[in-house]
Design a protein around this motif. Structure first.
Motif, PDB file in Angstrom:
ATOM      1  N   PHE A   1       2.743   6.611   6.917  1.00  0.00           N
ATOM      2  CA  PHE A   1       3.344   6.320   5.618  1.00  0.00           C
ATOM      3  C   PHE A   1       4.455   7.331   5.330  1.00  0.00           C
ATOM      4  O   PHE A   1       4.276   8.527   5.508  1.00  0.00           O
ATOM      5  CB  PHE A   1       2.292   6.394   4.508  1.00  0.00           C
ATOM      6  CG  PHE A   1       1.286   5.286   4.563  1.00  0.00           C
ATOM      7  CD1 PHE A   1       1.679   3.964   4.487  1.00  0.00           C
ATOM      8  CD2 PHE A   1      -0.066   5.566   4.692  1.00  0.00           C
ATOM      9  CE1 PHE A   1       0.753   2.939   4.527  1.00  0.00           C
ATOM     10  CE2 PHE A   1      -1.004   4.555   4.735  1.00  0.00           C
ATOM     11  CZ  PHE A   1      -0.597   3.238   4.651  1.00  0.00           C
ATOM     12  N   SER A   2       5.585   6.825   4.883  1.00  0.00           N
ATOM     13  CA  SER A   2       6.699   7.697   4.491  1.00  0.00           C
ATOM     14  C   SER A   2       6.630   7.911   2.986  1.00  0.00           C
ATOM     15  O   SER A   2       7.001   7.048   2.196  1.00  0.00           O
ATOM     16  CB  SER A   2       8.048   7.069   4.882  1.00  0.00           C
ATOM     17  OG  SER A   2       8.181   5.780   4.297  1.00  0.00           O
ATOM     18  N   LEU A   3       6.123   9.067   2.595  1.00  0.00           N
ATOM     19  CA  LEU A   3       5.943   9.386   1.185  1.00  0.00           C
ATOM     20  C   LEU A   3       6.978  10.421   0.755  1.00  0.00           C
ATOM     21  O   LEU A   3       7.440  11.226   1.564  1.00  0.00           O
ATOM     22  CB  LEU A   3       4.537   9.938   0.944  1.00  0.00           C
ATOM     23  CG  LEU A   3       3.382   9.012   1.345  1.00  0.00           C
ATOM     24  CD1 LEU A   3       2.053   9.708   1.109  1.00  0.00           C
ATOM     25  CD2 LEU A   3       3.454   7.703   0.582  1.00  0.00           C
TER      26      LEU A   3
ATOM     27  N   LEU B   1       0.830  -1.204   0.000  1.00  0.00           N
ATOM     28  CA  LEU B   1       0.000   0.000   0.000  1.00  0.00           C
ATOM     29  C   LEU B   1       0.866   1.255   0.000  1.00  0.00           C
ATOM     30  O   LEU B   1       0.568   2.227  -0.701  1.00  0.00           O
ATOM     31  CB  LEU B   1      -0.936  -0.016   1.207  1.00  0.00           C
ATOM     32  CG  LEU B   1      -1.888   1.171   1.327  1.00  0.00           C
ATOM     33  CD1 LEU B   1      -2.777   1.306   0.095  1.00  0.00           C
ATOM     34  CD2 LEU B   1      -2.753   1.032   2.590  1.00  0.00           C
ATOM     35  N   GLN B   2       1.933   1.232   0.781  1.00  0.00           N
ATOM     36  CA  GLN B   2       2.826   2.388   0.806  1.00  0.00           C
ATOM     37  C   GLN B   2       3.502   2.572  -0.550  1.00  0.00           C
ATOM     38  O   GLN B   2       3.657   3.721  -1.027  1.00  0.00           O
ATOM     39  CB  GLN B   2       3.886   2.210   1.894  1.00  0.00           C
ATOM     40  CG  GLN B   2       4.898   3.345   1.928  1.00  0.00           C
ATOM     41  CD  GLN B   2       5.767   3.317   3.164  1.00  0.00           C
ATOM     42  OE1 GLN B   2       5.329   2.899   4.226  1.00  0.00           O
ATOM     43  NE2 GLN B   2       7.016   3.759   3.013  1.00  0.00           N
ATOM     44  N   ALA B   3       3.899   1.476  -1.186  1.00  0.00           N
ATOM     45  CA  ALA B   3       4.507   1.581  -2.518  1.00  0.00           C
ATOM     46  C   ALA B   3       3.514   2.135  -3.530  1.00  0.00           C
ATOM     47  O   ALA B   3       3.882   2.908  -4.428  1.00  0.00           O
ATOM     48  CB  ALA B   3       5.025   0.217  -2.958  1.00  0.00           C
ATOM     49  N   LEU B   4       2.256   1.764  -3.405  1.00  0.00           N
ATOM     50  CA  LEU B   4       1.224   2.282  -4.305  1.00  0.00           C
ATOM     51  C   LEU B   4       1.071   3.797  -4.140  1.00  0.00           C
ATOM     52  O   LEU B   4       0.975   4.545  -5.117  1.00  0.00           O
ATOM     53  CB  LEU B   4      -0.090   1.567  -4.040  1.00  0.00           C
ATOM     54  CG  LEU B   4      -1.234   1.807  -5.032  1.00  0.00           C
ATOM     55  CD1 LEU B   4      -0.881   1.230  -6.398  1.00  0.00           C
ATOM     56  CD2 LEU B   4      -2.525   1.191  -4.518  1.00  0.00           C
ATOM     57  N   LEU B   5       1.049   4.249  -2.894  1.00  0.00           N
ATOM     58  CA  LEU B   5       0.951   5.688  -2.630  1.00  0.00           C
ATOM     59  C   LEU B   5       2.173   6.434  -3.143  1.00  0.00           C
ATOM     60  O   LEU B   5       2.059   7.524  -3.728  1.00  0.00           O
ATOM     61  CB  LEU B   5       0.791   5.930  -1.126  1.00  0.00           C
ATOM     62  CG  LEU B   5      -0.551   5.551  -0.490  1.00  0.00           C
ATOM     63  CD1 LEU B   5      -0.411   5.498   1.021  1.00  0.00           C
ATOM     64  CD2 LEU B   5      -1.633   6.532  -0.894  1.00  0.00           C
ATOM     65  N   ALA B   6       3.357   5.851  -2.946  1.00  0.00           N
ATOM     66  CA  ALA B   6       4.603   6.524  -3.310  1.00  0.00           C
ATOM     67  C   ALA B   6       4.820   6.603  -4.808  1.00  0.00           C
ATOM     68  O   ALA B   6       5.676   7.369  -5.267  1.00  0.00           O
ATOM     69  CB  ALA B   6       5.789   5.808  -2.656  1.00  0.00           C
ATOM     70  N   VAL B   7       4.069   5.826  -5.591  1.00  0.00           N
ATOM     71  CA  VAL B   7       4.230   5.839  -7.047  1.00  0.00           C
ATOM     72  C   VAL B   7       3.088   6.584  -7.728  1.00  0.00           C
ATOM     73  O   VAL B   7       3.310   7.441  -8.594  1.00  0.00           O
ATOM     74  CB  VAL B   7       4.343   4.391  -7.587  1.00  0.00           C
ATOM     75  CG1 VAL B   7       4.187   4.371  -9.102  1.00  0.00           C
ATOM     76  CG2 VAL B   7       5.673   3.789  -7.192  1.00  0.00           C
ATOM     77  N   VAL B   8       1.851   6.288  -7.356  1.00  0.00           N
ATOM     78  CA  VAL B   8       0.693   6.846  -8.063  1.00  0.00           C
ATOM     79  C   VAL B   8       0.573   8.350  -7.827  1.00  0.00           C
ATOM     80  O   VAL B   8       0.322   9.116  -8.774  1.00  0.00           O
ATOM     81  CB  VAL B   8      -0.597   6.120  -7.634  1.00  0.00           C
ATOM     82  CG1 VAL B   8      -1.815   6.798  -8.264  1.00  0.00           C
ATOM     83  CG2 VAL B   8      -0.542   4.656  -8.046  1.00  0.00           C
ATOM     84  N   LEU B   9       0.746   8.804  -6.596  1.00  0.00           N
ATOM     85  CA  LEU B   9       0.561  10.235  -6.311  1.00  0.00           C
ATOM     86  C   LEU B   9       1.608  11.111  -7.010  1.00  0.00           C
ATOM     87  O   LEU B   9       1.248  12.115  -7.640  1.00  0.00           O
ATOM     88  CB  LEU B   9       0.552  10.461  -4.799  1.00  0.00           C
ATOM     89  CG  LEU B   9      -0.605   9.798  -4.042  1.00  0.00           C
ATOM     90  CD1 LEU B   9      -0.547  10.138  -2.549  1.00  0.00           C
ATOM     91  CD2 LEU B   9      -1.948  10.210  -4.626  1.00  0.00           C
TER      92      LEU B   9
END
Length: 212
Positions: A144-146, A54-62
């Protein structure tokens, strides 16, 4: 007590399950420990996984959506990252050369082929809204670390303007300078008129004085 929150858009629905982290002082309605998540996308298989996914999804899509809004689309995610996203051309809907967005997910299970999903602009917008709702929800404190939002580099801003448009102004200036110089060479110079020769100066002489 298990908590569950949903974030819904037209073509996307995200569900988060978890528990309060009492050691961190969270209230009874705050998810501080993630137990699972599920992402339903219209026309695509349901996605689920662990916290890292989930964190990887946030860090890429946003960040991908941010560059897309700035008219500087670029791939996000390294080849070894669990989530990658890139712009692609698609003929979906009968329109050729239409821009689409491909999401590539690498499974943590061995001998499992990567899952590739294709989105149009509307579907990507729905996904981004769901992820933003999760990120900004005060009831979810998962830490989450974004990557921080940073301004675009000068090179990226220049690349946003087509090369032809960037060269148009200098080319027009050089053309105007060349035309002005050509007209200047074509205009004849004024002829110099001959100046009449000056007559020699006559020094007046005094008349002779007759002797007395």
């Amino acid at each position: 007590m298990k908590l569950s929150y949903r974030y819904e858009q037209t073509s996307c629905r995200l569900r988060i399950d978890g528990l309060p982290d009492l050691s961190a002082g969270h209230g009874p309605e705050v998810i501080g420990i993630l137990s699972g998540w599920e992402l339903d996308l219209a026309g695509h298989p349901t996605l689920e996984g662990k916290r890292d996914h989930l964190q990887a999804l946030l860090a890429v899509v946003l960040p991908y959506a941010r560059h897309l809004v700035s008219s500087v689309p670029r791939p996000m995610g390294a080849a070894t990252d669990p989530v990658q996203m890139e712009p692609v051309s698609s003929s979906r809907g009968g329109l050729r050369n239409r821009q689409a967005h491909r999401l590539r997910l690498l499974s943590s299970q061995p001998e499992t082929q990567p899952l590739e999903l294709s989105f149009d602009d509307a579907e990507l917008a729905d996904l981004v809204r769901c992820l933003d709702q999760l990120r900004l929800d005060p009831r979810v404190q998962l830490g989450f670390s974004l990557p921080p939002d940073r301004p675009l580099h000068r090179r990226e801003i220049l690349e946003r303007v087509p090369l032809r448009q960037r060269l148009a102004a200098p080319a027009a200036g050089l053309a105007a300078l060349a035309i002005t110089a050509a007209f200047g060479l074509m205009v004849p110079l004024p002829r110099r008129t001959a100046t009449p020769a000056a007559s020699p100066a006559v020094t007046p002489t005094s008349p002779l004085t007759p002797p007395r």
